[in-house]
Write an enzyme that holds these catalytic residues in place. Structure first.
Site, PDB file in Angstrom:
ATOM      1  N   MET A   1      85.671  31.438 -16.756  1.00  8.36           N
ATOM      2  CA  MET A   1      84.897  32.208 -17.722  1.00  8.36           C
ATOM      3  C   MET A   1      84.571  31.330 -18.911  1.00  8.36           C
ATOM      4  SD  MET A   1      85.859  35.592 -19.906  1.00  8.36           S
ATOM      5  CE  MET A   1      86.328  34.560 -21.307  1.00  8.36           C
ATOM      6  N   CYS A   2      83.514  31.693 -19.633  1.00  9.00           N
ATOM      7  CA  CYS A   2      83.200  30.921 -20.824  1.00  9.00           C
ATOM      8  C   CYS A   2      82.350  31.740 -21.776  1.00  9.00           C
ATOM      9  CB  CYS A   2      82.482  29.617 -20.455  1.00  9.00           C
ATOM     10  SG  CYS A   2      80.864  29.829 -19.728  1.00  9.00           S
ATOM     11  N   GLY A   3      82.203  31.212 -22.969  1.00  2.52           N
ATOM     12  CA  GLY A   3      81.267  31.754 -23.941  1.00  2.52           C
ATOM     13  C   GLY A   3      80.033  30.883 -23.927  1.00  2.52           C
TER      14      GLY A   3
ATOM     15  N   HIS B   1      81.585  27.123 -24.114  1.00  6.13           N
ATOM     16  CA  HIS B   1      83.017  27.017 -24.407  1.00  6.13           C
ATOM     17  C   HIS B   1      83.753  27.597 -23.205  1.00  6.13           C
ATOM     18  CE1 HIS B   1      81.767  26.297 -28.606  1.00  6.13           C
ATOM     19  NE2 HIS B   1      80.832  27.168 -28.303  1.00  6.13           N
TER      20      HIS B   1
ATOM     21  N   ASN C   1      78.859  31.612 -16.552  1.00  6.35           N
ATOM     22  CA  ASN C   1      80.008  32.441 -16.923  1.00  6.35           C
ATOM     23  C   ASN C   1      80.264  33.387 -15.757  1.00  6.35           C
ATOM     24  OD1 ASN C   1      81.995  33.912 -18.240  1.00  6.35           O
ATOM     25  ND2 ASN C   1      80.541  35.143 -19.394  1.00  6.35           N
TER      26      ASN C   1
END
Length: 603
Positions: A1-3, A52, A76
């Protein structure tokens, strides 16, 4: 997962991020951060890509990921099926390789539609200067957009701006995949998106509030008429031959034994086994192939890799029982149980005062049971559920984490963090559920032990949630009301609507709230194979709302619970999180869930 964050400046001015927004994105992805910029020739637009990463599988892969020819991917998501991913592989690399080989829009759509699992993505296709973005069929990953006349911004999460300068963030609808021609944007100075919708869904007009198209932008169906094939089969709308029955036990209060016997009489082994098999596989995909921490290699570890939002109700109990089958017994599982402080009842106060007045230290017979401010309904059912799980597998360490929230902490964290995460949603219901899920996912509480309590903070990166079970199996009270007024036909219409709006009502918000702790929400009940199976069944095999509460709603799931060896939890009636945790009683009890929540507004 990421931003993920993408900002397109039409003027060529250098893009800048708000410092607060950057902090929110970094909390979603604490393991790596990187920026890439793309500039149009002759420098008429400027595009910033920033990601991120929360490392979940394979080798840590920094994003944005740029291939040899200049394509840029921010992914994501998780691939749980549909495309081959080896245990040691990172799914971002797999997706990037697949997309890099695509030369036509139909090929990109084929890659995305093959993925089983949640995703939100932004992809810059160098050949042609195209920008692609979108969310999966259910919208399990958050993605927001905003346009201010000169700058288009896409982001996983957006900080709310105080009044009077409120931002115009909206959620990107999970209606399909969007595409914008940057050369055309450069030529015209305006932004027009083309949408490639999911097959079988009706793309609504840009003026419809559900499309949430940013002011100043437009969206049209793609000129080629291409669609993404639906990842799930269509809903079975067949009706039973017999006429609708009224509720058989409208005023009865059957015992647990009565309900268990009633369940036993409705057993359908073939359908029960089918659902248990696909649901078990959905859980397995979500609890295995996780990055190992140093302590995980030891025979006994106190740190869990997987946690469950746990009320002791049927949805979370089944997830726990199935996770138990796929996680080695020496590894613990965290059960996150949240409670909001309740006031001591007046009658209890009077009894305690009376007891103190006539106190006899040597006698226990006259003692009034101690009142706990955090013994809310979900805490009590959670403890009962823990006992059932311990009976199923006494070798497992079940970390039952009691997360106790006071009104002061609720108000503080709502203003500091949660209001920004729930944004752009703004109802009382969004406030209640968003706050409850945020504190639960943080995982900071105590674990009760024989000698008392010990502080505990869950480090599990994966959080399983039961979202999706009620929407598909008629678990809400409104389903029973609709059945009484409109029979099976009305119930089918209600269930179809539930699944179609789950992205805008629940999933984006929950992803933002849980992701704020550097943890990933996973939704086994929304696994594509699970949804396809449930969609294929006639409604009366999934639920029988002529039966009493605790049996009729989610009937098929209750039979799965019995097959797994669960007893009392199999016949617990549905209780919404905002009521079970008692957050709804902590503040204004006269509000309706659909009211706009003034507490979510920043000052």
């Amino acid at each position: 997962m990421c931003g993920i964050f993408c900002q397109l400046s039409l003027t060529g001015a250098r893009c800048e991020r708000d410092k607060t927004l950057c902090e929110y994105l970094q909390r979603r992805g604490p393991d790596s951060s990187r920026d890439i910029t793309i500039t149009g020739a002759p420098s008429s637009y400027h595009c910033l890509f920033s990601a991120h990463v929360l490392h979940m599988r394979g080798h840590l892969t920094t994003q944005p990921l740029q291939d040899d020819v200049g394509n840029v991917l921010m992914w994501n998501g998780e691939i749980f099926g549909g495309l081959p991913v080896m245990p040691e592989e990172n799914d971002t690399l797999v997706i990037c390789r697949k997309l890099s080989s695509c030369t036509a829009p139909s090929e990109i759509l084929a890659v995305l539609s093959a993925v089983q699992g949640p995703w939100g993505f932004v992809y810059y296709q160098k050949a042609g200067d195209f920008l692609w973005f979108g969310r999966d069929f259910f919208g399990r990953r958050s993605l927001l957009w905003k346009f201010d006349g000169e700058t288009l911004t896409l982001t996983s999460v957006a900080a709310q701006i105080p009044a009077p300068d409120r931002s115009n963030w909206t959620e990107i609808p999970a209606a399909g995949v969007f595409w914008v021609d940057l050369k055309e944007v450069e030529r015209t100075g305006s932004v027009c998106f083309e949408i490639f919708p999911w097959a079988g869904t009706r793309f609504t007009s840009p003026t419809n509030e559900n499309t949430s198209v940013p002011i100043g932008c437009s969206v049209v169906l793609n000129q080629a008429g291409l669609e993404l094939p639906s990842p799930v089969c269509s809903l079975n709308v067949s009706l039973p031959h017999e006429p609708n029955e009224a509720e058989k036990h409208p005023d009865s209060h059957p015992s647990v034994g009565d309900l268990v016997e009633l369940l036993r009489s409705r057993e359908n082994p073939a359908e029960v086994n089918r659902l248990m098999d696909v649901l078990s596989e959905a859980v397995r995909r979500r609890v295995q192939c996780l990055p190992l921490r140093p302590q995980d290699s030891s025979p006994v570890s106190d740190g869990a890799s997987v946690a469950i939002l746990f009320s002791g109700g049927i949805d979370s109990m089944i997830l726990a029982a199935l996770a138990d089958q796929h996680i080695p017994s020496h590894q613990p599982i965290d059960l996150l149980n949240v409670a909001f402080r309740q006031q001591e009842p007046k009658r209890q106060n009077e009894s305690v005062k009376k007891q103190k007045k006539h106190k006899n230290r040597d006698s226990r017979n006259d003692c009034v049971p101690a009142f706990s401010h955090f013994d809310v309904p979900d805490r009590l059912t959670g403890r009962a559920g823990l006992k059932e799980l311990q009976d199923l597998n006494p070798e497992r360490r079940w970390n039952f984490v009691e997360i106790n929230v006071t009104q002061e902490e609720l108000q503080q964290m709502r203003q500091a963090r949660i209001c920004h995460l729930v944004h752009p949603l703004d109802t009382v219901l969004d406030d209640s559920i968003g706050c409850a899920v945020w504190f639960a996912a943080r995982g900071r509480g105590v674990i009760p032990e024989v000698e008392g309590q010990r502080p505990f903070s869950s480090a599990a990166k994966v959080i399983l949630t039961g979202l999706g079970a009620d929407e598909q199996l008629a678990g809400y009270s409104r389903h029973r009301v609709r059945f009484k007024t409109s029979g099976h036909e009305g119930l089918i219409q209600e269930l179809a609507m539930e699944l179609s709006r789950i992205s805008s009502r629940n999933l984006g918000r929950d992803d933002r709230v849980i992701g704020d702790h550097g943890k990933e929400a996973r939704f086994p009940y929304l696994d594509e194979d699970v949804v396809s199976l449930l969609n294929s069944l006639p409604v009366w095999e999934k639920a029988d709302l002529s039966l009493p509460r605790g049996v009729g709603e989610k009937l098929l799931l209750r039979l799965v619970a019995r097959q797994l060896g669960l007893c009392q939890s199999a016949v617990l009636p549905k209780r919404a999180m905002q009521f079970g945790s008692r957050i709804a009683k902590m503040e204004d009890g006269c509000e309706k869930g659909s009211d706009r929540c003034r507490r979510l507004l920043t000052e």
